[in-house]
Design an enzyme around this catalytic site. Sequence first.
Site, PDB file in Angstrom:
ATOM      1  N   LYS A  22       0.827  -1.214   0.000  1.00  0.00           N
ATOM      2  CA  LYS A  22       0.000   0.000   0.000  1.00  0.00           C
ATOM      3  C   LYS A  22       0.859   1.261   0.000  1.00  0.00           C
ATOM      4  CE  LYS A  22      -2.004   1.937   4.022  1.00  0.00           C
ATOM      5  NZ  LYS A  22      -1.623   3.290   4.207  1.00  0.00           N
ATOM      6  N   ASN A  23       1.807   1.342   0.919  1.00  0.00           N
ATOM      7  CA  ASN A  23       2.511   2.614   1.078  1.00  0.00           C
ATOM      8  C   ASN A  23       3.516   2.892  -0.043  1.00  0.00           C
ATOM      9  OD1 ASN A  23       0.919   3.216   3.226  1.00  0.00           O
ATOM     10  ND2 ASN A  23       2.416   2.658   4.794  1.00  0.00           N
ATOM     11  N   ARG A  93      -4.553   9.933   3.662  1.00  0.00           N
ATOM     12  CA  ARG A  93      -3.362  10.690   3.974  1.00  0.00           C
ATOM     13  C   ARG A  93      -2.452  10.932   2.764  1.00  0.00           C
ATOM     14  NH1 ARG A  93      -2.037  14.214   7.513  1.00  0.00           N
ATOM     15  NH2 ARG A  93       0.202  14.368   7.669  1.00  0.00           N
ATOM     16  N   CYS A 117      -5.686   7.985   8.786  1.00  0.00           N
ATOM     17  CA  CYS A 117      -5.913   7.329  10.079  1.00  0.00           C
ATOM     18  C   CYS A 117      -5.764   8.323  11.217  1.00  0.00           C
ATOM     19  CB  CYS A 117      -4.912   6.199  10.275  1.00  0.00           C
ATOM     20  SG  CYS A 117      -5.436   4.664   9.538  1.00  0.00           S
ATOM     21  N   ARG A 122      -0.538  14.854  12.711  1.00  0.00           N
ATOM     22  CA  ARG A 122       0.230  14.454  11.530  1.00  0.00           C
ATOM     23  C   ARG A 122       0.660  15.681  10.731  1.00  0.00           C
ATOM     24  NH1 ARG A 122      -2.244   8.892   9.136  1.00  0.00           N
ATOM     25  NH2 ARG A 122      -0.127   8.745   8.380  1.00  0.00           N
ATOM     26  N   PRO A 123       1.662  16.421  11.231  1.00  0.00           N
ATOM     27  CA  PRO A 123       2.094  17.644  10.556  1.00  0.00           C
ATOM     28  C   PRO A 123       2.790  17.356   9.232  1.00  0.00           C
ATOM     29  CG  PRO A 123       3.602  17.110  12.348  1.00  0.00           C
ATOM     30  CD  PRO A 123       2.495  16.094  12.406  1.00  0.00           C
ATOM     31  N   GLN A 126       7.808  19.204   7.418  1.00  0.00           N
ATOM     32  CA  GLN A 126       9.058  18.782   6.766  1.00  0.00           C
ATOM     33  C   GLN A 126       8.879  18.696   5.242  1.00  0.00           C
ATOM     34  OE1 GLN A 126      12.023  18.552   8.550  1.00  0.00           O
ATOM     35  NE2 GLN A 126      10.614  19.429  10.052  1.00  0.00           N
ATOM     36  N   ASP A 308       3.671   0.421  12.159  1.00  0.00           N
ATOM     37  CA  ASP A 308       2.494  -0.153  11.493  1.00  0.00           C
ATOM     38  C   ASP A 308       2.279  -1.630  11.838  1.00  0.00           C
ATOM     39  OD1 ASP A 308       2.129   2.319  10.390  1.00  0.00           O
ATOM     40  OD2 ASP A 308       2.897   1.793   8.407  1.00  0.00           O
ATOM     41  N   ARG A 400      -9.248  -0.043   3.590  1.00  0.00           N
ATOM     42  CA  ARG A 400      -8.357   0.977   3.019  1.00  0.00           C
ATOM     43  C   ARG A 400      -6.988   0.397   2.693  1.00  0.00           C
ATOM     44  NH1 ARG A 400      -6.897   4.894   6.842  1.00  0.00           N
ATOM     45  NH2 ARG A 400      -5.296   5.053   5.263  1.00  0.00           N
TER      46      ARG A 400
END
Length: 421
Positions: A22-23, A93, A117, A122-123, A126, A308, A400
């Site tokens: 997924k990622n 996200r 999620c 979750r900034p 960066q 995760d 998801r």
Amino acid sequence: MEKFIIEGSTQLKGEVTISGAKNAAVGIIPATLLVNGVSRIENLPNIIDVKLFCEILKELGVGVKWIDDNTVEIDATNIRTSSAFSEKVKQFRASYYLIGALLGRLKKATIGLPGGCNIGDRPIDQHIKGFEALGAIVDINQDVVAAKTNNGELIGNSIYLDVVSVGATINIMLAATLAEGITTIENAAKEPHIVDVANFLNTMGADIMGAGTDTIRIKGVKELRGNATYSVVPDQIETGTFMVAAVASQGDILIKNCIPKHMESLTAKLLEMGANVELGGDSIRVSCNKRPKKVNIKTQPYPGFPTDLQSQTGVALAVSEGVSLIEETIWDSRFSYTNELNKMGANISVDGKRAIFNGVKKLKGATVAATDLRAGAALLIAGIVAEGKTELRNLGHIDRGYEKIEEKFRSLGAKIDRVME
Ligand code: EPU
């Protein structure tokens, strides 16, 4: 809304094949926007986040043709807008990768701020620091990020990330691929999905070195070539989910189409827990014939123990012998699954970023709800392990990120039905 009804106390046994990551997929799909042509992506996981991302691309005027459930051809030749605001953008996200990809291709991007999620703050500071270092002007206004260049150019630069961030590393790579000159990312994230996105970009003619180490060098190229075919790397987290499920259920699972090297931190912990782990070339067999032993775990960026996999491993610790500690260092709110596990008879207490697991002999079925994607996977394993019936709600979170999860667990002996609420 759908829910799972799980009849428990199953020792999982058999073989399972891992899907694409997924990622990695959610980085590779926006990366196709950088090419004035067609990209063919294979081994995509058939999951909601991937389908949503492809729908968003269509809204930008990009051609998306599904060849089969796991293969898509994306034609970004006629991309017509650098703005993405639809509700779909806010639903997950990884839509933040549109900023880097559109900035790279069109030198401007205006994006609705992404959701995802609920696992803590979750900034994206960066990411923005990286875009600004390349010469972009970035504005965040309410729920919108707008990035543009002064004179239609991004210029390579040296960027040191203050925190190791998967998202910032990939987003900066996307923006820098077509920039003028050389960009270096120091203190870069090293996860397998970073390497996979870099490999895909290089297949299209990008010049990226060092992905998988903490210094990545991107030499900007004028353009990328179309007609690349690329197959997404197997999912590290799905692999780990089944490894842990074998241990928690005292079962025996042969996991095929995975990369054992990506699983070193989890393998080490499972061995400490008393499991047997046999590593093949592209397979891992995990078995455990008694209650797992206690271990202590601290989540860290790769190659450390992945956040995760924290929740899924928590299920094995919940039924382990002795007292275990998990320290979560990446996300602020990733222990919500422990409340649900306690409803099933676990004995877990949370103090900020630490959770203490007093192992119990057995979990008992209960009605529980997935609070995020990995919590959902954890509770599914818990339902399979527990005595009696478990109702698992909020399946949207699980869908998801896991392809055909109940089919895969069913093929290992689990008794799971998906029903309407
Ligand atoms: N962070 C900052 N500023 C930033 C970016 C991150 O302070 O600009 C902090 C975060 O708050 C966090 C840490 O840095 O404490 C790491 O965040 P990272 O940017 O690495 O996370 P992410 O890119 O948003 C990805 C995965 C997550 C996974 C994390 C960590 C995707 C789409 N998501 O998120 O995956 O937990 O890396 O490995 O790749 C999941 O799949 O269930 C999931 C949540």
